[in-house]
Design a protein around this motif. Sequence first.
Motif, mmCIF file in Angstrom:
data_model
loop_
_atom_site.group_PDB
_atom_site.id
_atom_site.type_symbol
_atom_site.label_atom_id
_atom_site.label_comp_id
_atom_site.label_asym_id
_atom_site.label_seq_id
_atom_site.Cartn_x
_atom_site.Cartn_y
_atom_site.Cartn_z
ATOM 1 N N ALA A 70 0.832 -1.208 0.000
ATOM 2 C CA ALA A 70 0.000 0.000 0.000
ATOM 3 C C ALA A 70 0.865 1.256 0.000
ATOM 4 N N ALA A 71 0.226 2.391 -0.252
ATOM 5 C CA ALA A 71 0.931 3.666 -0.343
ATOM 6 C C ALA A 71 1.251 4.219 1.048
ATOM 7 N N LEU A 72 2.290 5.054 1.097
ATOM 8 C CA LEU A 72 2.675 5.762 2.320
ATOM 9 C C LEU A 72 2.847 7.234 1.997
ATOM 10 N N THR A 73 2.152 8.088 2.762
ATOM 11 C CA THR A 73 2.272 9.535 2.613
ATOM 12 C C THR A 73 2.797 10.123 3.913
ATOM 13 N N ASN A 74 3.837 10.926 3.798
ATOM 14 C CA ASN A 74 4.389 11.630 4.958
ATOM 15 C C ASN A 74 4.087 13.112 4.791
ATOM 16 N N GLY A 75 3.057 13.596 5.501
ATOM 17 C CA GLY A 75 2.659 14.991 5.390
ATOM 18 C C GLY A 75 1.579 15.183 4.345
ATOM 19 N N SER A 76 0.304 15.157 4.778
ATOM 20 C CA SER A 76 -0.822 15.290 3.855
ATOM 21 C C SER A 76 -1.656 16.499 4.256
ATOM 22 N N GLY A 77 -1.966 17.370 3.297
ATOM 23 C CA GLY A 77 -2.688 18.585 3.618
ATOM 24 C C GLY A 77 -1.780 19.570 4.339
ATOM 25 N N GLY A 78 -2.353 20.374 5.225
ATOM 26 C CA GLY A 78 -1.548 21.341 5.970
ATOM 27 C C GLY A 78 -0.746 20.657 7.043
ATOM 28 N N ALA A 79 0.366 20.052 6.675
ATOM 29 C CA ALA A 79 1.148 19.212 7.575
ATOM 30 C C ALA A 79 2.616 19.579 7.466
ATOM 31 N N THR A 80 3.247 19.929 8.577
ATOM 32 C CA THR A 80 4.653 20.300 8.560
ATOM 33 C C THR A 80 5.414 19.556 9.656
ATOM 34 N N GLY A 81 6.685 19.321 9.372
ATOM 35 C CA GLY A 81 7.579 18.780 10.384
ATOM 36 C C GLY A 81 7.309 17.357 10.792
ATOM 37 N N THR A 85 11.806 8.035 10.637
ATOM 38 C CA THR A 85 13.213 7.661 10.779
ATOM 39 C C THR A 85 13.330 6.144 10.785
ATOM 40 N N VAL A 86 14.131 5.620 9.863
ATOM 41 C CA VAL A 86 14.401 4.184 9.805
ATOM 42 C C VAL A 86 15.869 4.011 10.187
ATOM 43 N N ASP A 87 16.108 3.709 11.459
ATOM 44 C CA ASP A 87 17.455 3.683 12.034
ATOM 45 C C ASP A 87 17.743 2.254 12.485
ATOM 46 N N GLY A 88 18.336 1.476 11.570
ATOM 47 C CA GLY A 88 18.629 0.083 11.887
ATOM 48 C C GLY A 88 17.454 -0.850 11.711
ATOM 49 N N GLY A 89 16.302 -0.318 11.260
ATOM 50 C CA GLY A 89 15.122 -1.145 11.012
ATOM 51 C C GLY A 89 14.816 -1.254 9.533
ATOM 52 N N ILE A 90 13.620 -1.745 9.205
ATOM 53 C CA ILE A 90 13.223 -1.965 7.814
ATOM 54 C C ILE A 90 11.824 -1.402 7.593
ATOM 55 N N LEU A 91 11.691 -0.585 6.555
ATOM 56 C CA LEU A 91 10.402 -0.080 6.082
ATOM 57 C C LEU A 91 10.218 -0.654 4.690
ATOM 58 N N THR A 92 9.204 -1.509 4.503
ATOM 59 C CA THR A 92 9.188 -2.322 3.292
ATOM 60 C C THR A 92 7.792 -2.479 2.689
ATOM 61 N N ASN A 93 7.784 -2.974 1.430
ATOM 62 C CA ASN A 93 6.572 -3.339 0.701
ATOM 63 C C ASN A 93 5.653 -2.130 0.519
ATOM 64 N N ILE A 94 6.250 -0.999 0.139
ATOM 65 C CA ILE A 94 5.514 0.246 -0.092
ATOM 66 C C ILE A 94 5.174 0.344 -1.580
ATOM 67 N N ASN A 95 3.967 0.761 -1.876
ATOM 68 C CA ASN A 95 3.563 1.051 -3.250
ATOM 69 C C ASN A 95 3.223 2.533 -3.334
ATOM 70 N N THR A 96 4.112 3.311 -3.877
ATOM 71 C CA THR A 96 4.035 4.762 -4.013
ATOM 72 C C THR A 96 4.348 5.454 -2.683
ATOM 73 N N LEU A 97 5.350 6.290 -2.729
ATOM 74 C CA LEU A 97 5.797 7.055 -1.572
ATOM 75 C C LEU A 97 5.636 8.532 -1.886
ATOM 76 N N ALA A 98 4.871 9.241 -1.049
ATOM 77 C CA ALA A 98 4.662 10.675 -1.245
ATOM 78 C C ALA A 98 5.187 11.429 -0.033
ATOM 79 N N ILE A 99 6.037 12.406 -0.298
ATOM 80 C CA ILE A 99 6.549 13.275 0.755
ATOM 81 C C ILE A 99 5.923 14.650 0.553
ATOM 82 N N GLY A 100 5.007 15.021 1.436
ATOM 83 C CA GLY A 100 4.251 16.252 1.257
ATOM 84 C C GLY A 100 3.124 16.004 0.269
#
Length: 202
Positions: A70-81, A85-100
């Motif tokens: 599935a898709a992952l969005t970081n910051g949707s609409g009026g969203a800031t900051g 953080t993926v620090d030694g872990g795993i973020l996987t099986n993403i379909n479409t990545l949106a930043i802002g």
Amino acid sequence: MLTIDGGGLAGGAVVTNVAAFTIGYFAGNNELIATNGGRLYSAAGSAVGNNSSNNAVGIFSNALWNLGGAALTNGSGGATGNVITVDGGILTNINTLAIGGGLGANHNSLIVTNGGQLFGANAITFNTNGYGNTIVMGGGFWNLTNNPFAIGTGPNSSNNTLTVSGGVVSNINAGVSIGVTNGANFNSLIVTSGGRLMAVES
């Protein structure tokens, strides 16, 4: 705050059968932490910061978040900051990545570091009306599946950055575009420290 702590054992703590997973829905300063082998499995489009700000996700110490294609969005609409953080872990099986993901979605970031891994397929999109959004890919593999890649495509889309540092972004088609309209200034693509950016020959 939700903490998924596996106690040092992979799979020692598991959250599963989650549909859409949202951290911060019209409410800011929320946090998700998966660590010490903890596991999170979701199966529908997920978001960090849906019209809210200063939310955080941390995937640490052999923990995993599997988005189930599935898709992952970081910051949707009026969203800031909002920060993932993926620090030694795993973020996987993403379909479409949106930043802002809309007007006012600024200064959101995804940072993969310290042996962390990011895996996904399909498009990576930066907010066409946002500024200061950042991806730092320090490890893993992203297959753009013959999609084009662009940073800075709207009149207010400035100071956005993708850094590929040790990871691989592959199968880019129809070129790479950085700053393609008036006002789309100071956008950056940085490939360093063994990172790779691979395009499909047209």
